[in-house]
Design a protein around this motif. Structure first.
Motif, short mmCIF file in Angstrom:
data_model
loop_
_atom_site.label_atom_id
_atom_site.label_comp_id
_atom_site.label_asym_id
_atom_site.label_seq_id
_atom_site.Cartn_x
_atom_site.Cartn_y
_atom_site.Cartn_z
N ASN A 105 2.59 -8.01 -6.84
CA ASN A 105 1.39 -8.21 -8.32
C ASN A 105 0.51 -8.68 -7.14
OD1 ASN A 105 2.71 -7.09 -10.45
ND2 ASN A 105 2.71 -9.40 -10.44
N GLY A 106 0.03 -8.95 -6.00
CA GLY A 106 -1.08 -9.22 -5.02
C GLY A 106 -2.01 -10.56 -5.68
N ARG A 107 -0.84 -10.96 -5.51
CA ARG A 107 -1.50 -12.81 -5.49
C ARG A 107 -1.32 -13.61 -4.48
NH1 ARG A 107 1.09 -11.96 -11.26
NH2 ARG A 107 2.33 -13.48 -10.85
N VAL A 108 -1.02 -13.38 -3.74
CA VAL A 108 0.28 -13.77 -2.85
C VAL A 108 -0.74 -12.86 -1.55
CG1 VAL A 108 1.64 -15.04 -0.91
CG2 VAL A 108 2.04 -14.91 -3.33
N THR A 109 -2.00 -14.03 -0.53
CA THR A 109 -2.90 -13.43 0.84
C THR A 109 -2.03 -14.62 1.72
OG1 THR A 109 -4.45 -14.27 -0.20
CG2 THR A 109 -4.52 -11.95 -1.04
N ILE A 110 -2.60 -14.01 2.88
CA ILE A 110 -2.23 -14.16 3.83
C ILE A 110 -3.23 -13.34 5.08
CG2 ILE A 110 -1.15 -15.28 6.43
CD1 ILE A 110 1.74 -14.77 4.96
N GLY A 111 -4.39 -14.75 5.59
CA GLY A 111 -5.65 -14.07 5.79
C GLY A 111 -6.35 -13.06 5.54
N GLY A 112 -6.16 -13.39 4.37
CA GLY A 112 -7.20 -12.50 3.62
C GLY A 112 -6.41 -10.57 3.16
N VAL A 113 -5.11 -10.76 3.06
CA VAL A 113 -4.94 -9.63 3.50
C VAL A 113 -3.50 -9.79 2.25
CG1 VAL A 113 -3.52 -7.57 4.03
CG2 VAL A 113 -5.14 -8.25 5.31
N ASN A 114 -3.01 -8.63 0.88
CA ASN A 114 -2.31 -9.10 0.40
C ASN A 114 -0.91 -8.77 1.60
OD1 ASN A 114 -3.86 -9.58 -1.78
ND2 ASN A 114 -3.64 -6.97 -2.34
N VAL A 115 0.39 -9.51 1.00
CA VAL A 115 1.73 -9.27 1.63
C VAL A 115 3.03 -9.26 0.46
CG1 VAL A 115 1.69 -11.52 3.25
CG2 VAL A 115 2.15 -12.29 0.95
N LYS A 116 3.66 -8.67 1.18
CA LYS A 116 4.21 -7.96 0.58
C LYS A 116 6.02 -8.67 0.34
CE LYS A 116 5.14 -3.15 2.02
NZ LYS A 116 5.74 -1.79 2.33
N PRO A 117 6.78 -8.98 -0.71
CA PRO A 117 8.03 -10.36 -0.62
C PRO A 117 8.40 -11.13 0.65
CG PRO A 117 7.94 -8.84 -2.23
CD PRO A 117 7.03 -8.33 -0.97
N SER A 118 8.80 -9.50 1.70
CA SER A 118 9.35 -10.05 2.79
C SER A 118 8.82 -9.98 4.04
CB SER A 118 10.43 -8.07 3.34
OG SER A 118 9.01 -7.33 3.06
N HIS A 119 7.62 -10.02 3.70
CA HIS A 119 6.34 -10.76 5.01
C HIS A 119 7.07 -11.62 5.66
CE1 HIS A 119 2.91 -10.76 7.09
NE2 HIS A 119 2.93 -12.41 7.29
N THR A 120 7.28 -12.24 6.68
CA THR A 120 7.45 -13.34 7.37
C THR A 120 6.72 -13.83 8.07
OG1 THR A 120 8.00 -12.26 9.80
CG2 THR A 120 9.33 -12.90 8.10
N VAL A 121 6.95 -15.63 7.30
CA VAL A 121 5.81 -16.87 7.57
C VAL A 121 6.45 -17.46 9.02
CG1 VAL A 121 4.43 -16.00 6.01
CG2 VAL A 121 6.43 -17.90 6.01
N LYS A 122 5.31 -17.60 9.66
CA LYS A 122 5.82 -18.77 10.56
C LYS A 122 4.66 -20.32 10.36
CE LYS A 122 3.07 -16.47 14.36
NZ LYS A 122 2.76 -14.92 13.76
N ALA A 123 4.98 -20.93 11.35
CA ALA A 123 4.06 -22.96 10.90
C ALA A 123 3.24 -22.14 11.47
CB ALA A 123 5.00 -23.60 11.95
N GLY A 124 2.01 -22.82 11.26
CA GLY A 124 0.69 -22.54 10.76
C GLY A 124 -0.67 -22.05 9.92
N GLU A 125 0.26 -20.30 9.88
CA GLU A 125 -0.19 -19.85 8.73
C GLU A 125 -0.53 -20.42 7.60
OE1 GLU A 125 1.48 -15.54 10.33
OE2 GLU A 125 2.83 -16.33 8.51
#
Length: 138
Positions: free
Chosen positions: A29-49
């Protein structure tokens, strides 16, 4: 510990959301962003983000310190992420907490307890200095 993790699993494991499905819905639903970009549930994250999560009325920001996919105890949370939410967001939260019902327009719907007591006090004849006996004397 893996170097990367799915965002929905990380949000659940870091105790930001109660269930993984709620975390996935927030991503969809677009309530989670990384760097101002909406992410999908399968988006991978790493330390420091830095992950931003909108939970109305404010937007929380978390800097990822560890990528995990297994839920941890509340005492271990400081090792998982750092809360970098702007102080203005917390002021917004406090303002909404003080103001109470923001969405309810005054005079619509049923009266609150406070409004009901005010109505009862207004209608009460003793407030005007009259007794019920005054009307019987005529």
């Amino acid at each position: 510990m893996a170097d990367v993790a799915r965002i929905d699993k990380w949000l659940w494991a870091a105790r930001i959301f109660k269930t993984r499905s709620i975390a996935a819905d927030a991503c969809k639903n677009g309530r989670v962003t990384i760097g101002g970009v909406n992410v999908k549930p399968s988006h991978t994250v790493k330390a420091g983000e830095v992950v931003s999560v909108k939970k109305p009325p404010i937007t929380y920001s978390f800097k990822i310190l560890k990528t995990i996919e297994q839920r941890v105890g509340a005492k271990l949370i400081p090792e998982i992420y750092e809360n970098v939410t702007d102080a203005k967001q917390y002021e917004l939260l406090e303002m909404s907490r003080i103001s109470g019902f923001i969405d309810r327009a005054r005079g619509t719907g049923r009266p609150t307890k406070k409004e009901r007591r005010a109505l009862d006090a207004f209608v009460d004849p003793a407030m005007f200095g009259f007794d019920d006996d005054d009307y019987d004397e005529e």
